[in-house]
Enzyme design. Structure first.
Site, PDB file in Angstrom:
ATOM      1  N   TYR A   1     -22.407  35.245  -6.359  1.00  0.00           N
ATOM      2  CA  TYR A   1     -23.410  34.184  -6.475  1.00  0.00           C
ATOM      3  C   TYR A   1     -22.842  32.991  -7.239  1.00  0.00           C
ATOM      4  O   TYR A   1     -22.979  31.835  -6.812  1.00  0.00           O
ATOM      5  CB  TYR A   1     -24.649  34.723  -7.185  1.00  0.00           C
TER       6      TYR A   1
ATOM      7  N   SER B   1     -27.143  26.053 -10.578  1.00  0.00           N
ATOM      8  CA  SER B   1     -27.527  27.083 -11.546  1.00  0.00           C
ATOM      9  C   SER B   1     -26.628  26.949 -12.756  1.00  0.00           C
ATOM     10  O   SER B   1     -25.541  26.362 -12.676  1.00  0.00           O
ATOM     11  CB  SER B   1     -27.365  28.473 -10.913  1.00  0.00           C
TER      12      SER B   1
END
Length: 274
Positions: free
Chosen positions: A146, A133
């Site tokens: 995260y 990501s």
């Protein structure tokens, strides 16, 4: 020559689009998900085989990899895509939730990597694509857990890339920005399940305001765009180490060079304005 790929997290979004993209390129695809019913329709396509796999279960991982090798004799590419986002201020996220996040986003890919590497090393060929990501290289408030899991995946991938190069195995990271998928719904559910301390209502207010005006769609890209880069990485003779996908991912590449004091100042200003 028939090429084979094992993909995790194919029930929707990036994983499903990636399975479709590989099938369009005439690869033999093993599309996996925790619930096989979620990938049933993929199994109707020629060249696609479906399997149930929970990346947190070592026995599941070993079973699927063994089945694939028994049936095809090779794994040309592994796509570690299964994952989810635990959102919320670090203090408000329980340690159990942190462990669950790392079990899926870090330990899961590690289990798959260990399972496929012996066969790739024997053939002296193979590609591992880890779906990270933009938050694997930068971080914003409320995404600490995260982002930490994706930072860990990036570090593991960087080390692995150098370790397996001599065996003819490549490792690439695909780093999307926001994607139009069910990922955000899961992240929202994780946020709503937090035991709020009451200390971070300004963050929750900012998040709710952002969500209310459709902020989740700003700069978002379709999962097919990410799938295209995954296939590119898998097909390349010498894949790049990283494939940032989308405008916000490319901006994040620059953002990581912003001095810490300046980044902290920006977020302080955002909080005050909120």
């Amino acid at each position: 020559m028939e090429r084979t790929v094992l993909i995790t997290g194919c029930s929707s979004g990036i994983g499903r689009a990636t399975a479709e993209a590989f099938l369009d390129e005439e690869w033999t695809v093993y599309a996996t998900a925790r619930n096989p019913a979620d990938v049933q329709t993929l199994g109707e396509r020629e060249g696609c085989r479906i399997a149930s796999i929970d990346v947190t279960d070592p026995d599941d991982v070993e079973r699927v990899v063994d089945e694939m090798l028994d049936e095809t004799g090779r794994i040309d590419c592994l796509v570690n895509n299964a994952g989810y986002g635990q959102i919320g201020p670090v203090e408000d996220v329980s340690t159990d939730a942190v462990e669950a996040q790392f079990d899926v986003n870090v330990f899961g890919p590690h289990r798959l990597v260990r399972a496929v590497l012996p066969a790739m090393r024997r053939r002296e060929d193979g590609t591992i694509v880890n779906v990270s990501s933009v938050l694997g290289r930068t971080v914003v408030p409320g995404t600490g857990v995260y982002a930490a899991s994706k930072h860990a995946l990036e570090a593991m991938s960087d080390a692995l890339r150098s370790e397996v190069r001599e065996f003819g195995v490549d490792v690439a990271l695909v780093e999307p920005g926001p994607v139009d998928s069910m990922f955000e719904d899961r992240a929202r559910a994780e946020l709503e399940g937090l035991d709020r301390s009451g200390a971070y209502e300004s963050f929750y207010g900012l998040y709710e305001d952002y969500d209310a005006v459709g902020g989740g769609g700003v700069g978002s890209i379709p999962p097919e765009r990410v799938a295209e880069e995954i296939v590119n990485a898998a097909s390349a003779t010498k894949p790049a180490a990283r494939y940032p996908v989308g405008p916000l991912a490319k901006a994040g590449e620059v953002g990581r060079y912003v001095p810490t004091w300046l980044a902290d100042g920006v977020w302080s200003l955002v909080r005050k304005l909120g």
